[in-house]
Every structure is written in C-alpha cells, then in structure tokens.
Design a protein around this motif. Structure first.
Motif, PDB file in Angstrom:
ATOM      1  N   PHE A  41       7.411 -24.582  64.506  1.00 50.35           N
ATOM      2  CA  PHE A  41       8.771 -25.053  64.746  1.00 50.35           C
ATOM      3  C   PHE A  41       8.913 -25.590  66.174  1.00 50.35           C
ATOM      4  CE2 PHE A  41      12.970 -24.389  66.506  1.00 50.35           C
ATOM      5  CZ  PHE A  41      13.780 -25.034  65.581  1.00 50.35           C
ATOM      6  N   CYS A  42       8.449 -24.808  67.143  1.00 54.57           N
ATOM      7  CA  CYS A  42       8.590 -25.199  68.560  1.00 54.57           C
ATOM      8  C   CYS A  42       7.825 -26.474  68.876  1.00 54.57           C
ATOM      9  CB  CYS A  42       8.103 -24.064  69.469  1.00 54.57           C
ATOM     10  SG  CYS A  42       9.173 -22.608  69.427  1.00 54.57           S
ATOM     11  N   SER A  77      18.482 -25.814  70.905  1.00 54.92           N
ATOM     12  CA  SER A  77      18.179 -27.124  71.495  1.00 54.92           C
ATOM     13  C   SER A  77      17.760 -26.994  72.962  1.00 54.92           C
ATOM     14  CB  SER A  77      19.372 -28.065  71.363  1.00 54.92           C
ATOM     15  OG  SER A  77      20.480 -27.536  72.082  1.00 54.92           O
ATOM     16  N   GLU A 113      14.279 -28.123  74.210  1.00 53.73           N
ATOM     17  CA  GLU A 113      14.049 -29.475  74.725  1.00 53.73           C
ATOM     18  C   GLU A 113      14.181 -29.498  76.251  1.00 53.73           C
ATOM     19  OE1 GLU A 113      15.779 -34.004  74.120  1.00 53.73           O
ATOM     20  OE2 GLU A 113      16.395 -32.427  72.744  1.00 53.73           O
ATOM     21  N   SER A 140      14.825 -19.703  66.888  1.00 56.00           N
ATOM     22  CA  SER A 140      14.746 -21.020  66.253  1.00 56.00           C
ATOM     23  C   SER A 140      16.011 -21.448  65.507  1.00 56.00           C
ATOM     24  CB  SER A 140      13.581 -21.049  65.254  1.00 56.00           C
ATOM     25  OG  SER A 140      12.383 -20.774  65.917  1.00 56.00           O
ATOM     26  N   ASN A 198       9.367 -29.635  66.443  1.00 61.02           N
ATOM     27  CA  ASN A 198      10.746 -30.039  66.717  1.00 61.02           C
ATOM     28  C   ASN A 198      11.034 -30.327  68.185  1.00 61.02           C
ATOM     29  OD1 ASN A 198      12.099 -29.799  64.003  1.00 61.02           O
ATOM     30  ND2 ASN A 198      11.138 -27.806  64.181  1.00 61.02           N
ATOM     31  N   TYR A 199      10.310 -29.656  69.098  1.00 65.01           N
ATOM     32  CA  TYR A 199      10.631 -29.805  70.519  1.00 65.01           C
ATOM     33  C   TYR A 199       9.424 -30.117  71.394  1.00 65.01           C
ATOM     34  CZ  TYR A 199      15.128 -28.083  69.055  1.00 65.01           C
ATOM     35  OH  TYR A 199      16.339 -27.964  68.416  1.00 65.01           O
TER      36      TYR A 199
END
Length: 172
Positions: free
Chosen positions: A87-88, A43, A46, A37, A91-92
């Motif tokens: 987080f995953c 990134s 994504e 992370s 954020n994505y």
C-alpha cells in the motif's frame, strides 16, 4: 516499560519480524511516526516521503523517518505486514522504512513508543498517543526534541528537523 533508558537501547521489529537496532541511527536525526493506511491522515505519507527525499538530498543519510503501522485507532491499519508495505509503495512511493505493525498504547505497546511518550508527553502531560500520524523527532543526541499531533502536516516539520541536523555531532 522495558529496561531501555535511551533511544539507542531499543531494537524494534521490522516488517519481517527482525530486530532493527536503533543504535544504527546514532548521530542521526530520526522522525518516528505511527501510521495507518485507512485514516483521514493517510495522505500524509505523501508529505512524509517528500520531506524524506528533500532533506536526504541535501543531508544524505543524516536524516531518517521510521513509520510504525498501528491498528489501535478505529482499526485503521487492518492489513498484513506485506499489504501495508505494498500500500505504502504503490499509493505513495514510500521509500523510508515501514517497521512491523505495533501497538503504541496499552499493555502491548511497542517499548519505543512507551519511551517516546515518557520523554515527551503530549498536551497536558498526556502519556499516550492520541491518534494515527503523531510524530516524534529524535535529535542526534538520542533525545526527543519535538512531538507533533496528527494534524501537523509533514512540511511544517522541516524547520525543526533542519535545526537538529545543523547541530554538532554529540561527543561520545
């Protein structure tokens, strides 16, 4: 190394510590990625999610990505299982499975990674994972077809994945 000799012999732990039999992915194409992370390559989540959704839109569940969080590289995955999942997703928008936190090198390495490294050594025959976001492609036959370095962008993997998806189902 574990006594398992085929991809489908393994049952790595999920985020809740429950075994996930890789036998469940028999006849599918599976991309395995060690993730983190707080890495310069984070990134890529994504791109991995876009790849996952795009391919599954056309090929259904014949394709699977499994992320294995790893804190072995500069401590770039310090979070708890729950923090990593949050987080995953936040954020994505990750929808592919993020497995339990795992070592990928050394005495406590996840047996799946020990097997992957044996089957497809890296550059100059290196039998270790060099950094976060290395990727291994397992074909429908359970054999490692490709291995990519951290720098390989997820979109660059699509052609190799589609080649594997186009192959006939292996004979039982």
């Amino acid at each position: 190394m574990a006594s398992a000799t085929k991809f489908y012999d393994f049952a790595p732990l999920d985020k809740k510590g429950q075994p996930v039999p890789l036998e469940d992915y028999k006849g599918k194409v599976v991309l395995i990625v060690n993730t983190a992370s707080k890495c310069g390559f984070t990134s890529q989540y994504e791109g991995l999610e876009k790849l996952y959704k795009d391919i599954r839109e056309k090929h259904g569940d014949s394709f699977q990505i499994l992320g294995f969080p790893c804190n072995q590289f500069a401590g770039q995955e310090p979070g708890s299982e729950e923090e990593i999942q949050t987080f995953c997703q936040v954020n994505y928008g990750v929808t592919f499975p993020i497995m339990g936190k795992s070592d990928v090198n050394g005495a406590n390495a996840n047996p799946v990674f020990e097997w992957l490294k044996q089957e497809k050594p890296g550059l100059f025959g290196m039998k270790r994972v060099k950094w976060n976001f290395e990727k291994f492609l397992v074909g429908k036959d359970g054999k490692v077809k490709e291995r990519w370095a951290s720098t390989a962008k997820p979109e660059s993997l699509e052609k190799a994945i589609l080649v594997e998806l186009a192959k006939a189902e292996p004979k039982a």
